[in-house]
Design an enzyme around this catalytic site. Structure first.
Site, PDB file in Angstrom:
ATOM      1  N   GLY A  32       0.860  -1.135  -0.045  1.00 42.16           N
ATOM      2  CA  GLY A  32      -0.091  -0.005   0.046  1.00 42.16           C
ATOM      3  C   GLY A  32       0.768   1.276  -0.004  1.00 42.16           C
ATOM      4  N   GLU A  58      11.143  -7.097   0.358  1.00 37.21           N
ATOM      5  CA  GLU A  58      10.728  -8.783   0.076  1.00 37.21           C
ATOM      6  C   GLU A  58       9.299  -8.793  -0.012  1.00 37.21           C
ATOM      7  OE1 GLU A  58      12.341 -10.543   3.681  1.00 37.21           O
ATOM      8  OE2 GLU A  58      11.639 -12.682   2.968  1.00 37.21           O
ATOM      9  N   PRO A  62      -7.528   7.609  14.740  1.00 31.45           N
ATOM     10  CA  PRO A  62      -6.354   8.649  14.992  1.00 31.45           C
ATOM     11  C   PRO A  62      -5.273   7.989  15.690  1.00 31.45           C
ATOM     12  CG  PRO A  62      -8.402   9.402  15.967  1.00 31.45           C
ATOM     13  CD  PRO A  62      -8.742   7.937  15.602  1.00 31.45           C
TER      14      PRO A  62
END
Lengths: 239, 239
Positions: B50, B119, B87
């Site tokens: 991501g 990796e 948060p």
DNA sequence: AAAGATAGTGTGAAGTGTACAATAACCAGT
DNA sequence: ACTGGTTATTGTACACTTCACACTATCTTT
């Protein structure tokens, strides 16, 4: 905040909001609570109740807050639907919105304008048009999600008063699924799940045989759930 | 950007990322693709592929990009799961992540490290632990979503090679649902849907009666869908 | 007392899910 | 070629659910 490295600064320029599709069931119709905005952008448009998430505020909490501002209610059924973040969806910059839907009992509160809202009103799901931002799409996605969710979770009750008739419940499902259900079969199915508590009371003053009143037995549901029970209703055919 | 009014500036201080739970089915086991990070925060931890969403980049596109960086694949099945925005979940400031899951065919590509990843490796869903950020929770939610989605949409095929046997398909469902299914009944059910194309070929070189090979007939599915057909499999009992 | 309206129940036929068992086809080793 | 090992594929009976329709019950209004 540890080492907010220079190279990442460029990413910290966005804002995010929550928008809440508040469903209510009134008079046999599925409704959505909309506000008429009184600030830019989309000043004067109808749109979903929602606002920027505050610093340090959790997403769910923000959605609850928005709901409370409009309805005065708290501890209401709330489910996250999806994040909407098409670039350009907001004039002020990159704004992602996290859409929620909630289910409320319309008789639990009075509508009152507040915050960005100069006017608050229930609208039929079927005639929603020209909403602010991408709110029409959000409503559609939330509605679709609701249709699916009520199949496999006993959340329809969140939209009904504490005491309701089987016909009320059937009408609720019919409104959400937009189809007609067979009375006998619907009743047999729902009663066979043993999730309803017969309140021993009936409707009063109706010009026909009064219907028995039931309530949703949440404790019972949790028991059954632990034994592997799965709430599940099918959308039949028709309409 | 029209009038980014001063008073709203304070809201434009957040960042958001996408994280992608990439599922693969290998050797009868459901796997997830994880990367070992090589930058702060959580340097050296395993985590989900991501990254920050770029300016002007759509959310779905960002998720696809992340997927392509790790697998080289594009046009892969992708579904948004949920936004996570507690948060404090990220050290650098307020960072919301939009979680996705995708389904890939493991034999379609070779793994290769890239970007934040020093990796890349497949991990069994069952032994995921100590991931970066709140990625463990994200994996759980995505996995749960997958379990539900394969019931009502024919997406399991995205995880299988173009030609597969009924047993392969059954093992896939068993791996995802974590239970055993009754062979005869599973076959009857799946075949009765008329979604599989019998390829007329069979396995070769197996030390037992070779199984017929099938492929998912997507055109057929779309036809049926228009006629109101609903894909639906039940999780039986057992295990 | 009858009409009008909706609530609540009975039931058979058709369709599905469940469980178990029997048969088929291929490979490897004799 | 024959046998054993292994997995594929098919048959089937029973239980349970769904579906469709009709009938009875109860309350108000006239």
């Amino acid at each position: 905040m540890a080492q907010p490295q220079k190279s990442f600064d460029a990413y910290f320029k966005s804002a995010f909001t929550v928008d809440n599709v508040i469903f209510g069931f009134d008079n046999g119709q599925l409704k959505i609570l909309l506000i008429r905005r009184n600030e830019a952008p989309f000043d004067n448009y109808w749109g979903l109740p929602g606002y920027f998430v505050r610093e340090g505020e959790d997403l769910d909490a923000a959605a609850q807050r928005v709901l409370r501002e409009v309805t005065g209610l708290k501890d209401v059924y709330l489910e996250q639907v999806k994040a909407f973040g098409t670039p350009g969806r907001h004039d002020f910059g990159r704004v992602i919105t996290i859409a929620y839907y909630s289910l409320v009992k319309v008789e639990d509160f009075e509508l009152h304008a507040a915050g960005v809202a100069q006017e608050v009103a229930w609208h039929s799901v079927s005639d929603i048009e020209s909403l602010a931002f991408d709110h029409e799409e959000i409503v559609q996605v939330a509605f679709h999600r609701l249709k699916r969710s009520i199949r496999s979770r006993p959340i329809g009750f969140e939209l009904l008063p504490p005491a309701f008739t089987l016909t009320d419940l059937q009408h609720l499902y019919e409104a959400i699924w937009e189809l007609d259900l067979e009375k006998r079969n619907f009743r047999k199915k729902i009663l066979s799940m043993n999730l309803l508590k017969d309140l021993g009371r009936s409707q009063k003053g109706v010009a026909h045989r009064p219907a028995k009143l039931y309530s949703f037995d949440e404790g019972r549901y949790r028991e059954l759930e632990e034994d592997g029970f799965n709430f599940e209703l099918k959308e039949g055919k028709r309409k």
